[in-house]
Write a protein that holds these residues in place. Structure first.
Motif, PDB file in Angstrom:
ATOM      1  N   ALA A  22       8.870  -3.002  -0.732  1.00  0.00           N
ATOM      2  CA  ALA A  22       8.656  -4.253  -0.009  1.00  0.00           C
ATOM      3  C   ALA A  22       9.778  -4.493   1.012  1.00  0.00           C
ATOM      4  O   ALA A  22       9.524  -4.941   2.134  1.00  0.00           O
ATOM      5  N   THR A 176       1.547 -12.764   9.828  1.00  0.00           N
ATOM      6  CA  THR A 176       1.074 -11.396   9.580  1.00  0.00           C
ATOM      7  C   THR A 176       2.120 -10.573   8.834  1.00  0.00           C
ATOM      8  O   THR A 176       1.796  -9.809   7.915  1.00  0.00           O
ATOM      9  N   ILE A 179       2.192 -11.602   5.161  1.00  0.00           N
ATOM     10  CA  ILE A 179       1.070 -11.019   4.423  1.00  0.00           C
ATOM     11  C   ILE A 179       1.293  -9.524   4.207  1.00  0.00           C
ATOM     12  O   ILE A 179       1.026  -8.973   3.128  1.00  0.00           O
ATOM     13  N   GLY A 180       1.816  -8.840   5.267  1.00  0.00           N
ATOM     14  CA  GLY A 180       2.084  -7.405   5.131  1.00  0.00           C
ATOM     15  C   GLY A 180       3.122  -7.102   4.077  1.00  0.00           C
ATOM     16  O   GLY A 180       2.989  -6.150   3.303  1.00  0.00           O
ATOM     17  N   LEU A 182       3.937  -8.992   1.438  1.00  0.00           N
ATOM     18  CA  LEU A 182       3.351  -9.243   0.117  1.00  0.00           C
ATOM     19  C   LEU A 182       2.406  -8.116  -0.284  1.00  0.00           C
ATOM     20  O   LEU A 182       2.410  -7.656  -1.437  1.00  0.00           O
ATOM     21  N   GLY A 183       1.595  -7.670   0.693  1.00  0.00           N
ATOM     22  CA  GLY A 183       0.697  -6.556   0.397  1.00  0.00           C
ATOM     23  C   GLY A 183       1.467  -5.289   0.069  1.00  0.00           C
ATOM     24  O   GLY A 183       1.082  -4.529  -0.838  1.00  0.00           O
ATOM     25  N   ALA A 184       2.560  -5.064   0.813  1.00  0.00           N
ATOM     26  CA  ALA A 184       3.378  -3.877   0.538  1.00  0.00           C
ATOM     27  C   ALA A 184       4.017  -3.962  -0.843  1.00  0.00           C
ATOM     28  O   ALA A 184       4.111  -2.968  -1.562  1.00  0.00           O
ATOM     29  N   ALA A 186       2.821  -5.576  -3.462  1.00  0.00           N
ATOM     30  CA  ALA A 186       1.768  -5.330  -4.452  1.00  0.00           C
ATOM     31  C   ALA A 186       1.406  -3.852  -4.501  1.00  0.00           C
ATOM     32  O   ALA A 186       1.238  -3.269  -5.584  1.00  0.00           O
ATOM     33  N   ALA A 187       1.288  -3.243  -3.300  1.00  0.00           N
ATOM     34  CA  ALA A 187       0.969  -1.817  -3.258  1.00  0.00           C
ATOM     35  C   ALA A 187       2.090  -0.987  -3.878  1.00  0.00           C
ATOM     36  O   ALA A 187       1.849  -0.013  -4.593  1.00  0.00           O
ATOM     37  N   TRP A 190       1.869  -1.202  -7.597  1.00  0.00           N
ATOM     38  CA  TRP A 190       0.756  -0.386  -8.095  1.00  0.00           C
ATOM     39  C   TRP A 190       1.108   1.095  -8.042  1.00  0.00           C
ATOM     40  O   TRP A 190       0.862   1.851  -8.993  1.00  0.00           O
TER      41      TRP A 190
END
Length: 473
Positions: A22, A176, A179-180, A182-184, A186-187, A190
């Protein structure tokens, strides 16, 4: 180490990986967003400057504005189309602005344009109302550069026309980017969970082995990556530990079996001697002599077995003494004298050529004695043993039953004994000691069936037929 570093290291590995991913993505996104904002700002600034350069005020509008500044009350001609502000400047810096408009401060560059010492000027300034403006000043009249007129026209547009889009773009980029990131994160979490699943399996297997001492646990291996290599290494380690434990158990069983026989015989003989003394019944001289010979033989066998165990207990990487240049033929000759005493009914033929090697004398003699003892042990009564030494190759050939082909790969393993030899004296440790000693001296050993029956053992040691002029270091 700072408190932040300590707290970071205290996190689970998957959390650290997710946090690092992140952070890396956040830095990359921030760099891209900042670059995008500055590139957009530069393009908008350039477009605004181009639009100001491309626009000139209508001559009638300028003349009307000049009359208004002179006090004439006429209706002005509309200014240039769009949100432009026009004002007129003379060489002294006097400003003539349109009615109901906020004058823009005059700069030295504007005065130079009015004085015809400069072609044009482009700058930013705040008007009387505090509004940021972008100003383009050019000579008036623009169509007559040789005119004696000392006037210049300034056309301005508010910078808010680009500030508002840039502000909107900044918020869009910030949203943006958030959001990127946070998505990173989470990814990354995972990916960390998925990638570390084999590590979790490995950890569980290690904990199971530590808890139960079950060395039969194996981890499934998939792929060729680092985790697969780690799993293979763990499986290999547990297999080696299991094999080592099995060999230890076999050692205990073999040592117990080997010790039990001489100890039982020794105990029986000692009890006979003790009973003879207690009862006063003397043992016949011949029987007493045989009894003492048996006691000595059992003591010798016990001492030999204990010596073998002590020899194998030493680390492989160390030597009991310093290596030195020794005459291999002399050591073989001394070992032959001992072998002839152990097999007086056998014929031992020797053909020895001089050969000098670098080794530890006591260990090397012990190794050669072990090879000769095996030949004596398995030779038939009245048989012959041939011993030759040629160019560093020592060959011992007997005419016994030989070694089965399926047993040859195991003859140098520690604690291993052929099923056919388990009823014979010995601990099964001699050949493993021989192999280690030869390898420490830089040589090699091999056993193979001999033509016509029996076994041929060959030891090859590097050296020379003549001793060196000085002792090797």
């Amino acid at each position: 180490m700072t408190g932040l570093q300590r707290r970071f290291r205290a996190l689970p590995l998957r959390s650290r990986l997710a946090l690092l991913v992140a952070t890396a993505v956040a830095m990359a996104v921030a760099a891209v967003a900042v670059a995008c904002w500055f590139v957009t700002k530069a393009q908008l600034d350039e477009q605004l400057d181009s639009s100001l350069r491309d626009v000139t005020a209508d001559t009638r509008y300028v003349q009307e504005q000049l009359r208004n500044c002179g006090g004439t009350d006429n209706s002005p001609v509309p200014p240039p189309q769009g949100s432009y502000v026009v004002q007129i400047i003379d060489a002294s810096g006097t400003v003539c602005a349109a009615p109901n408009s906020s004058p823009i401060p005059v700069t030295q560059e504007d005065i130079e344009v009015a004085a015809r010492s400069r072609g044009d000027a482009l700058h930013s300034a705040k008007n009387a109302a505090g509004k940021e403006m972008r100003v383009h000043t050019y000579p008036y009249p623009s169509g007559d550069p040789q005119s004696n007129s000392r006037l210049a026209v300034s056309i301005a547009r508010p910078l808010s026309e680009i500030d508002q889009p840039l502000s909107t773009l900044a918020w869009v980029l910030l949203l943006t980017s958030g959001i990127g990131v946070l998505g990173a994160g989470a990814a990354g979490l995972w990916v960390a969970r998925t990638g570390l699943r084999p590590v979790d399996e490995l950890t569980g297997a290690v904990e199971h082995v530590a808890r139960t001492e079950d060395l039969t646990v194996r981890i499934p291996v998939e792929g060729e990556d680092e985790i697969a290599r780690l799993s293979r290494s763990f499986n290999s380690m547990t297999a080696s530990l299991a094999s080592s434990r099995d060999r230890q158990a076999q050692l205990i069983a073999d040592a117990g079996h080997e010790l039990r026989t001489p100890l039982t015989s020794l105990r029986t003989n000692v009890e006979l001697l003790a009973r003879s003394d207690e009862t006063g019944r003397a043992i016949p001289p011949d029987d007493r002599k045989a009894l003492m010979t048996s006691v000595k033989a059992q003591m010798t066998e016990l001492a030999s077995l204990i010596g073998d165990l002590q020899e194998l207990a030493r680390p492989d990487a160390t030597h009991p003494g310093p290596l030195q240049v020794v005459a291999l033929h002399d050591i073989v000759d001394a070992a032959l004298r001992r072998a002839r005493l152990r097999g007086p009914e056998l014929t031992i033929e020797a053909d020895l050529s001089p050969w000098y090697v670098r080794a530890e004398p006591a260990d090397l003699e012990r190794a050669i004695v072990n090879i000769l003892d095996n030949a004596v042990k398995f030779s038939p009564s009245g048989g012959t043993i041939e011993v030759t030494l040629r160019s560093g190759a020592l060959t011992v050939r007997d005419h016994g039953p030989g070694i089965p082909a399926e047993d040859l790969p195991h003859v140098f393993e520690r604690f291993w004994r052929s099923p056919s030899a388990r009823q014979l004296p010995g601990s099964g440790l001699g050949l493993s000691i021989v192999a280690r000693t030869v390898q420490q001296s830089g040589g090699e050993i091999a056993l193979r069936p001999a033509g016509g029956g029996g076994t041929e053992a060959t030891i090859r040691l590097p050296g020379a037929p003549q001793p060196p002029p000085t002792t090797m270091p």
